[in-house]
Scaffold this motif. Sequence first.
Motif, PDB file in Angstrom:
ATOM      1  N   LEU A   2       0.820  -1.211   0.000  1.00 26.19           N
ATOM      2  CA  LEU A   2       0.000   0.000   0.000  1.00 26.19           C
ATOM      3  C   LEU A   2       0.855   1.263   0.000  1.00 26.19           C
ATOM      4  CD1 LEU A   2      -2.910   1.232   0.408  1.00 26.19           C
ATOM      5  CD2 LEU A   2      -2.445   1.088   2.872  1.00 26.19           C
ATOM      6  N   ASP A   3       0.761   2.046  -1.081  1.00 25.78           N
ATOM      7  CA  ASP A   3       1.404   3.351  -1.107  1.00 25.78           C
ATOM      8  C   ASP A   3       0.655   4.271  -0.144  1.00 25.78           C
ATOM      9  OD1 ASP A   3       3.182   5.379  -2.033  1.00 25.78           O
ATOM     10  OD2 ASP A   3       1.557   6.176  -3.260  1.00 25.78           O
ATOM     11  N   ARG A   4       1.388   5.116   0.560  1.00 27.32           N
ATOM     12  CA  ARG A   4       0.734   5.942   1.576  1.00 27.32           C
ATOM     13  C   ARG A   4       0.041   7.167   0.986  1.00 27.32           C
ATOM     14  NH1 ARG A   4       3.433   7.598   7.414  1.00 27.32           N
ATOM     15  NH2 ARG A   4       1.468   8.167   8.408  1.00 27.32           N
ATOM     16  N   ASP A   5       0.640   7.773  -0.020  1.00 25.39           N
ATOM     17  CA  ASP A   5       0.105   9.008  -0.600  1.00 25.39           C
ATOM     18  C   ASP A   5      -0.727   8.674  -1.836  1.00 25.39           C
ATOM     19  OD1 ASP A   5      -0.410  11.630  -1.079  1.00 25.39           O
ATOM     20  OD2 ASP A   5       1.548  12.086  -1.948  1.00 25.39           O
ATOM     21  N   LEU A   6      -2.015   8.403  -1.618  1.00 22.90           N
ATOM     22  CA  LEU A   6      -2.907   7.975  -2.700  1.00 22.90           C
ATOM     23  C   LEU A   6      -3.978   9.017  -2.978  1.00 22.90           C
ATOM     24  CD1 LEU A   6      -3.558   4.279  -1.620  1.00 22.90           C
ATOM     25  CD2 LEU A   6      -2.206   5.005  -3.593  1.00 22.90           C
ATOM     26  N   PRO A   7      -4.442   9.106  -4.228  1.00 22.41           N
ATOM     27  CA  PRO A   7      -5.578   9.988  -4.540  1.00 22.41           C
ATOM     28  C   PRO A   7      -6.907   9.350  -4.124  1.00 22.41           C
ATOM     29  CG  PRO A   7      -4.832   8.867  -6.523  1.00 22.41           C
ATOM     30  CD  PRO A   7      -3.870   8.485  -5.431  1.00 22.41           C
ATOM     31  N   ARG A   8      -7.935  10.207  -4.045  1.00 26.37           N
ATOM     32  CA  ARG A   8      -9.325   9.820  -3.763  1.00 26.37           C
ATOM     33  C   ARG A   8      -9.520   9.359  -2.311  1.00 26.37           C
ATOM     34  NH1 ARG A   8     -12.043   6.397  -8.504  1.00 26.37           N
ATOM     35  NH2 ARG A   8     -13.904   7.257  -7.461  1.00 26.37           N
ATOM     36  N   LEU A   9      -8.687   8.448  -1.835  1.00 33.03           N
ATOM     37  CA  LEU A   9      -8.734   8.045  -0.429  1.00 33.03           C
ATOM     38  C   LEU A   9      -7.297   7.785   0.005  1.00 33.03           C
ATOM     39  CD1 LEU A   9     -10.566   7.344   2.001  1.00 33.03           C
ATOM     40  CD2 LEU A   9     -10.533   4.971   1.210  1.00 33.03           C
ATOM     41  N   HIS A  10      -6.816   8.566   0.974  1.00 31.95           N
ATOM     42  CA  HIS A  10      -5.418   8.486   1.389  1.00 31.95           C
ATOM     43  C   HIS A  10      -5.079   7.088   1.904  1.00 31.95           C
ATOM     44  CE1 HIS A  10      -1.690   9.511   3.559  1.00 31.95           C
ATOM     45  NE2 HIS A  10      -1.637  10.569   2.765  1.00 31.95           N
ATOM     46  N   GLY A  11      -3.821   6.684   1.694  1.00 32.05           N
ATOM     47  CA  GLY A  11      -3.377   5.367   2.150  1.00 32.05           C
ATOM     48  C   GLY A  11      -3.557   5.164   3.637  1.00 32.05           C
ATOM     49  N   ASP A  12      -3.414   6.236   4.428  1.00 32.14           N
ATOM     50  CA  ASP A  12      -3.636   6.115   5.871  1.00 32.14           C
ATOM     51  C   ASP A  12      -5.074   5.685   6.162  1.00 32.14           C
ATOM     52  OD1 ASP A  12      -1.064   7.006   6.093  1.00 32.14           O
ATOM     53  OD2 ASP A  12      -1.546   8.876   7.131  1.00 32.14           O
ATOM     54  N   GLU A  13      -6.022   6.245   5.418  1.00 36.68           N
ATOM     55  CA  GLU A  13      -7.429   5.901   5.629  1.00 36.68           C
ATOM     56  C   GLU A  13      -7.712   4.467   5.193  1.00 36.68           C
ATOM     57  OE1 GLU A  13      -9.536   7.697   7.319  1.00 36.68           O
ATOM     58  OE2 GLU A  13      -7.870   9.103   7.586  1.00 36.68           O
ATOM     59  N   VAL A  14      -7.090   4.051   4.105  1.00 36.09           N
ATOM     60  CA  VAL A  14      -7.237   2.656   3.656  1.00 36.09           C
ATOM     61  C   VAL A  14      -6.713   1.714   4.731  1.00 36.09           C
ATOM     62  CG1 VAL A  14      -6.525   0.941   1.946  1.00 36.09           C
ATOM     63  CG2 VAL A  14      -7.056   3.275   1.218  1.00 36.09           C
ATOM     64  N   CYS A  15      -5.540   2.034   5.264  1.00 36.88           N
ATOM     65  CA  CYS A  15      -4.930   1.200   6.300  1.00 36.88           C
ATOM     66  C   CYS A  15      -5.819   1.126   7.536  1.00 36.88           C
ATOM     67  CB  CYS A  15      -3.543   1.765   6.651  1.00 36.88           C
ATOM     68  SG  CYS A  15      -2.552   0.684   7.698  1.00 36.88           S
ATOM     69  N   ARG A  16      -6.319   2.291   7.973  1.00 34.36           N
ATOM     70  CA  ARG A  16      -7.200   2.315   9.149  1.00 34.36           C
ATOM     71  C   ARG A  16      -8.458   1.481   8.920  1.00 34.36           C
ATOM     72  NH1 ARG A  16      -6.301   8.042   9.169  1.00 34.36           N
ATOM     73  NH2 ARG A  16      -4.881   8.689  10.831  1.00 34.36           N
TER      74      ARG A  16
END
Length: 217
Positions: free
Chosen positions: A50-64
Amino acid sequence: MRVLIVEDHRELAETVATGLRRDGMAVDLAFDGEQAMEEATVHDYDVIVLDRDLPRLHGDEVCRALSREGSRSRLLMLTAASTIEDRVDGLGLGADDYLAKPFAFAELIARVRALARRSQPAVPPVLTHGDLTLVPAERQARRAGRRLDLSPKELAVLELLLSARGAVVSSEELLERAWDQSADPFTNTVKVTVSRLRRKLGEPPVIETVPHAGYRI
C-alpha cells in the motif's frame, strides 16, 4: 499467494507487479484508495502493498479501514516518507511492515513473503509431505531429492495444497488465491493445472480429488 499492489504511479505499479508475478505470485493492481478498498472487499489477499500518498482516499485511511474491519491481509506500507516518525505512524495505523522508496526489489519480495508466512494460520518457510518438499521463497520443489520443473502456477497450487495441511482446498479457492483478477471464473484452468502438477509429481500420487469439494494433499 495473491497480492494487491496499491500505487498511483502506474509505471511503478506495473513494474512491481511484473516482478512479483515472475516470482510466482498472483498480483492485482489498484491506482487509488477507493479502488483499493473495493478490491480488498471482493478478494481475499495474502498481502497488500500500500502506497501511503494515494488519490481519492489516502493510504492512511485505507490502512485504518482495513485494520478496523479485521482484514486478514497483511499490509506492507510503501512510501517515500522514511523518517522514524513516518514509520512509527504507519505501523500505528495498522500496517504490518513499512518499506521506504527507493527500495531494492529483492527486499520487497522478501518482505512480502515474510508477511505471508505470518498469515493465520502461519505458513512455515519449508512445506513437506512425505518425500515431497517445497521452499516457497526459493521457488523450488523436490520429490525424493529430485528437483521438479514446475511452472509458477503449478508452484502456487502446490503451495496452497501443502499449506492446507491435509484440508480440502476447493477449485474456487485455488482460483481466488493463485490467479489474479483477469482469470475467467468459468475456466477449467484449475483442473488443467492440477492435472499437469500431478504428472510432474509422479508416483505414487499425492494429490487427491475429493468429489464435489476440491483437492487435498
